[in-house]
Design an enzyme around this catalytic site. Structure first.
Site: not given
Ligand code: NAD
Length: 485
Positions: A95, A154, A177-180, A231, A233, A251, A253, A285, A459
């Site tokens: 994955d 991640n 909903k997992p990340s795509e 941030v 999102t 949670e 960035g 993160c 968390e």
């Molecule tokens: P992302 O913000 O692009 O997407 C996160 C999730 O949100 C995805 O599942 C996406 O489909 C969904 N999403 C996007 N737009 C949305 C909307 N309008 N409404 C509802 N859901 C929506 O982040 P990413 O690229 O998948 O992950 C990387 C980011 O995540 C980095 O900024 C990283 O720092 C952060 N992160 C934070 C933690 C923490 O615990 N603080 C842990 C891991 C990653």
């Protein structure tokens, strides 16, 4: 994919796999080769509705069970996850591209820790008794209802469990909903929970991009949203949740500082900087990507760090000797490479790496910049890749002000042998999670989360219970009721 753990359909709803090919296809790409290894379909509105209906229906009965009964199921799921650690780790590697050397000790295992921890805690979730003379108030700690979890790419297994375990322990139903980018692992978590005895409908997984996440957040049947993501999102999801007055955990960035004082054990500080910048190819993160090093030890630190990076084994993530794998996607690699170009253009000194690695897959070199200044883009923005910025300092008060001069506040670290300085610096950090002479540990027993733009809520630990339950006060009068007329 030639493994026996591949999920058999896109979604998991009401206790079983569900497919709906009317949803837009999402290709799952193995980052080590660029090959398409699976295709899932984004949830259609009908699928989202099916998940919400199931969750809403199942939640009341689950909440009515005793905490001991709920906890037993979670602990059984933890045992199954540990028994299947090898297969789950292989799937996590497919994955995300993270090396098996990491996934076999971090992902399903930390997911199992969360299920075990919150499973054990479920029976201890109680209200309190407040005596008021003859009268009294008792409180009931009640679930929120239907909780939506939205994941980043991640740590797909860990995020699915860090959100699911406390939510279920408190008596909620979950839709995740997992990340795509990494849709597979959460389906296995759902499958295992049901195998462990979780009644149908309590942990559902639906696939999709941001629009599917947004449709869940705005649905009136949803009571809480927990997002792990960036941030930008977070701002959108928080605002949408506020409209419906829903509970949130954010949670997000970071651009966390790590301060290495002149009296630090250099070998340990180098290890901390490696863990806090290059583990999971830098896609963590809480990474300490702004490494402030005292000028007295800067060159010694850089020399040892470069030497240690030379020991990184970059290659096939399935090879247990590999310690540095590909980026999760071509896009994420391009983002990181673009930041490297900006760092060079801004005049930072490239000490190590800096290039993509030729061949299949999304590989790039671990990269170190020195002589970075606070105003450079590579010192201000989250890169989410293996790019470390080393900045100079000489004075504690000055470096603290610079460390805190950021919109983010997820994590921060300090390396020093001076005991009082270590605690003074930790107290002064504007960050939710701080480290003294270590970096990036995240045990389930400790609260994890950010301040400022890095997030809301915590968390893990007992603190998570606060974020998946609410308190009801019940006032009991023993005597007559006095009324003015
Ligand atoms: P992302 O913000 O692009 O997407 C996160 C999730 O949100 C995805 O599942 C996406 O489909 C969904 N999403 C996007 N737009 C949305 C909307 N309008 N409404 C509802 N859901 C929506 O982040 P990413 O690229 O998948 O992950 C990387 C980011 O995540 C980095 O900024 C990283 O720092 C952060 N992160 C934070 C933690 C923490 O615990 N603080 C842990 C891991 C990653």
């Amino acid at each position: 994919m030639s493994i026996n753990t591949q999920p058999t359909a896109s979604h998991f709803i009401d206790g079983q796999y569900v497919e709906d090919t009317a949803g837009a296809p999402i290709e799952v790409i193995y980052p080590a080769t660029g090959e398409v290894i699976a295709t899932v379909h984004a949830a259609t509105p009908a699928i989202v509705d099916q998940a919400l209906t199931a969750a809403k229906r199942a939640q009341r009965e689950w909440a009515a069970m005793s905490g001991t009964e709920r906890g037993r199921i979670l602990r059984r799921a933890a045992d199954i996850m540990r028994e299947r650690n090898h297969d789950l780790s292989i799937l996590e590697t497919y994955d995300t591209g993270k090396p098996y050397q990491e996934t076999s000790v971090v992902d399903a295992t930390s997911g199992a820790d969360a299920l075990e921890y919150f499973g054990g805690m479920a029976a201890t979730i109680t209200g309190e008794h407040i005596q008021l003379g003859e009268d009294w108030v008792y409180t009931r700690r009640e679930p929120l209802g239907v909780c939506v979890g939205i994941g980043a790419w991640n740590y797909p297994t860990q995020i699915a469990c860090w959100k699911g375990a406390p939510a279920l322990a408190c008596g909620n139903a979950v839709i995740f909903k997992p990340s795509e980018t990494t849709p597979l692992c959460a389906l296995k978590v759902a499958e295992i929970l049901v195998e462990a005895g979780l009644p149908a409908g309590l942990y559902n997984v639906v696939q999709g991009l941001g629009d599917v996440g947004a449709s869940l957040v705005t649905d009136p049947r949803v009571d809480k949203v927990s997002l792990t993501g960036s941030v930008p999102t977070g701002r959108k999801v928080y605002a949408a949740a506020a409209e419906g007055m829903k509970h949130v955990t954010m949670e997000l960035g970071g651009k966390s500082p790590m301060i290495v004082f002149e009296d630090a054990d250099i070998e340990n500080a180098v290890s901390g900087a490696i863990l806090g910048n290059f583990y999971s190819s830098g896609q963590v993160c809480s990474n300490g990507t702004r490494v402030f090093v005292h000028t007295d030890i800067k060159e010694a630190f850089l020399a040892r760090l470069s030497e240690r990076l030379g020991d990184a084994v970059i290659g096939d993530p399935m090879d247990p000797d590999t310690s540095f794998g590909p980026m999760v996607s071509k896009r994420q690699m391009e983002i990181a490479l673009d930041y490297i170009a900006k760092g060079e253009a801004e005049g930072a000194r490239l000490v190590y790496g800096g290039k993509a690695i030729e061949g299949d897959g999304f590989y790039m070199q671990p990269t170190i910049f020195a002589d970075v200044t606070d105003d450079m883009v590579i010192a201000r923005e989250e890169i989410f890749g293996p790019v470390m910025a080393v900045l100079d300092f000489t004075d504690e008060a000055d470096v603290m002000a610079r460390a805190n001069d950021t919109e983010f506040g997820l994590a921060a670290g300090v390396f020093t042998r001076d005991l009082t300085r270590a605690h003074r610096v930790a107290a002064g950090f504007e960050a939710g999670t701080c480290y003294i002479n270590t970096y990036n540990d995240a045990p389930v027993e400790a609260p994890f989360g950010g301040v400022k733009a890095s997030g809301v809520g915590r968390e893990n630990s007992k603190a998570a219970i606060e974020h998946y339950s609410q308190v009801k006060s019940v006032y009991v009068r023993m005597g007559d009721v006095e009324a003015p007329f």
